[in-house]
Design a protein around this motif. Structure first.
Motif, PDB file in Angstrom:
ATOM      1  N   LEU A   1       0.825  -1.100  -0.009  1.00 44.75           N
ATOM      2  CA  LEU A   1      -0.035   0.239  -0.031  1.00 44.75           C
ATOM      3  C   LEU A   1       0.933   1.235  -0.066  1.00 44.75           C
ATOM      4  CD1 LEU A   1      -2.967   1.159   0.008  1.00 44.75           C
ATOM      5  CD2 LEU A   1      -2.636   1.024   2.594  1.00 44.75           C
ATOM      6  N   GLN A   2       2.041   1.248   0.700  1.00 48.73           N
ATOM      7  CA  GLN A   2       2.830   2.397   0.845  1.00 48.73           C
ATOM      8  C   GLN A   2       3.426   2.568  -0.587  1.00 48.73           C
ATOM      9  OE1 GLN A   2       5.735   1.581   3.764  1.00 48.73           O
ATOM     10  NE2 GLN A   2       3.680   1.459   5.296  1.00 48.73           N
ATOM     11  N   TYR A   3       4.089   1.581  -1.159  1.00 53.14           N
ATOM     12  CA  TYR A   3       4.481   1.521  -2.604  1.00 53.14           C
ATOM     13  C   TYR A   3       3.391   2.128  -3.684  1.00 53.14           C
ATOM     14  CZ  TYR A   3       8.575  -1.368  -0.789  1.00 53.14           C
ATOM     15  OH  TYR A   3       9.496  -1.492  -0.252  1.00 53.14           O
ATOM     16  N   LEU A   4       2.414   1.653  -3.667  1.00 49.96           N
ATOM     17  CA  LEU A   4       1.013   2.071  -4.265  1.00 49.96           C
ATOM     18  C   LEU A   4       1.091   3.765  -4.245  1.00 49.96           C
ATOM     19  CD1 LEU A   4      -0.801   0.986  -6.483  1.00 49.96           C
ATOM     20  CD2 LEU A   4      -2.549   0.546  -4.461  1.00 49.96           C
ATOM     21  N   ALA A   5       0.943   4.203  -3.128  1.00 49.85           N
ATOM     22  CA  ALA A   5       0.944   5.600  -3.032  1.00 49.85           C
ATOM     23  C   ALA A   5       1.976   6.176  -3.372  1.00 49.85           C
ATOM     24  CB  ALA A   5       0.475   5.702  -1.471  1.00 49.85           C
ATOM     25  N   MET A   6       3.191   5.887  -3.184  1.00 51.11           N
ATOM     26  CA  MET A   6       4.393   6.467  -3.477  1.00 51.11           C
ATOM     27  C   MET A   6       4.654   6.633  -5.131  1.00 51.11           C
ATOM     28  SD  MET A   6       5.677   8.008  -1.071  1.00 51.11           S
ATOM     29  CE  MET A   6       7.021   8.445  -1.703  1.00 51.11           C
ATOM     30  N   LEU A   7       4.248   5.460  -5.529  1.00 51.14           N
ATOM     31  CA  LEU A   7       4.416   5.357  -7.241  1.00 51.14           C
ATOM     32  C   LEU A   7       4.052   6.620  -7.810  1.00 51.14           C
ATOM     33  CD1 LEU A   7       5.684   3.220  -9.090  1.00 51.14           C
ATOM     34  CD2 LEU A   7       3.703   2.211  -9.478  1.00 51.14           C
ATOM     35  N   PRO A   8       2.741   7.020  -7.962  1.00 53.30           N
ATOM     36  CA  PRO A   8       2.287   8.117  -8.416  1.00 53.30           C
ATOM     37  C   PRO A   8       2.838   9.347  -7.909  1.00 53.30           C
ATOM     38  CG  PRO A   8       0.410   7.080  -7.614  1.00 53.30           C
ATOM     39  CD  PRO A   8       1.635   6.145  -6.999  1.00 53.30           C
ATOM     40  N   LEU A   9       3.074   9.460  -6.666  1.00 56.93           N
ATOM     41  CA  LEU A   9       3.804  10.871  -5.980  1.00 56.93           C
ATOM     42  C   LEU A   9       5.171  10.825  -6.527  1.00 56.93           C
ATOM     43  CD1 LEU A   9       3.535  13.156  -4.064  1.00 56.93           C
ATOM     44  CD2 LEU A   9       4.273  11.587  -2.347  1.00 56.93           C
ATOM     45  N   TRP A  10       6.077  10.025  -6.645  1.00 55.79           N
ATOM     46  CA  TRP A  10       7.487   9.669  -6.872  1.00 55.79           C
ATOM     47  C   TRP A  10       7.178  10.475  -8.661  1.00 55.79           C
ATOM     48  CZ3 TRP A  10      11.952  10.560  -5.487  1.00 55.79           C
ATOM     49  CH2 TRP A  10      12.942  10.283  -6.688  1.00 55.79           C
ATOM     50  N   ASN A  11       6.513   9.781  -9.438  1.00 55.37           N
ATOM     51  CA  ASN A  11       6.223  10.000 -10.761  1.00 55.37           C
ATOM     52  C   ASN A  11       5.938  11.642 -11.084  1.00 55.37           C
ATOM     53  OD1 ASN A  11       7.195   7.927 -12.772  1.00 55.37           O
ATOM     54  ND2 ASN A  11       6.198   6.897 -10.998  1.00 55.37           N
ATOM     55  N   TRP A  12       4.995  12.246 -10.210  1.00 56.57           N
ATOM     56  CA  TRP A  12       4.489  13.262 -10.398  1.00 56.57           C
ATOM     57  C   TRP A  12       5.581  14.458  -9.993  1.00 56.57           C
ATOM     58  CZ3 TRP A  12       3.677  16.918  -6.455  1.00 56.57           C
ATOM     59  CH2 TRP A  12       2.977  17.964  -6.656  1.00 56.57           C
TER      60      TRP A  12
END
Length: 89
Positions: free
Chosen positions: A15-26
């Motif tokens: 869940l943490q990875y799933l939240a960080m994936l779009p944030l990092w790419n943004w």
């Protein structure tokens, strides 16, 4: 072992990875949801992002079998390592 705090913390890592994936790419200005057909590296990147998101979403409702408790981290390594090698080599 399943009652330990360390196990409870690692259970929701997906869940943490799933939240960080779009944030990092943004933050870096990349849109992983847009298919890039211009180069092989961008196409591999789009496919790996899609597979990673599917893997993390699958990790939330599915519990791995007791004889393979590290099934999802192994899948993550098997997905990520070849992608990094293809892009960096």
């Amino acid at each position: 072992m399943s009652g330990s705090p360390a196990f409870a913390q690692t259970r929701w890592v997906g869940l943490q990875y799933l939240a960080m994936l779009p944030l990092w790419n943004w933050l870096i200005g990349h849109n992983p949801f847009k298919l890039h057909y211009g180069s092989f590296a961008r196409l591999v990147s789009s496919v790996v992002y899609t597979a990673t998101i599917v893997l993390y979403l699958l990790e939330l409702p599915v519990t791995p079998p007791s004889h393979h408790p590290d099934l999802f981290p192994v899948f993550n390594v098997l997905l990520s390592t070849p992608a990094v090698e293809l892009i960096w080599l």
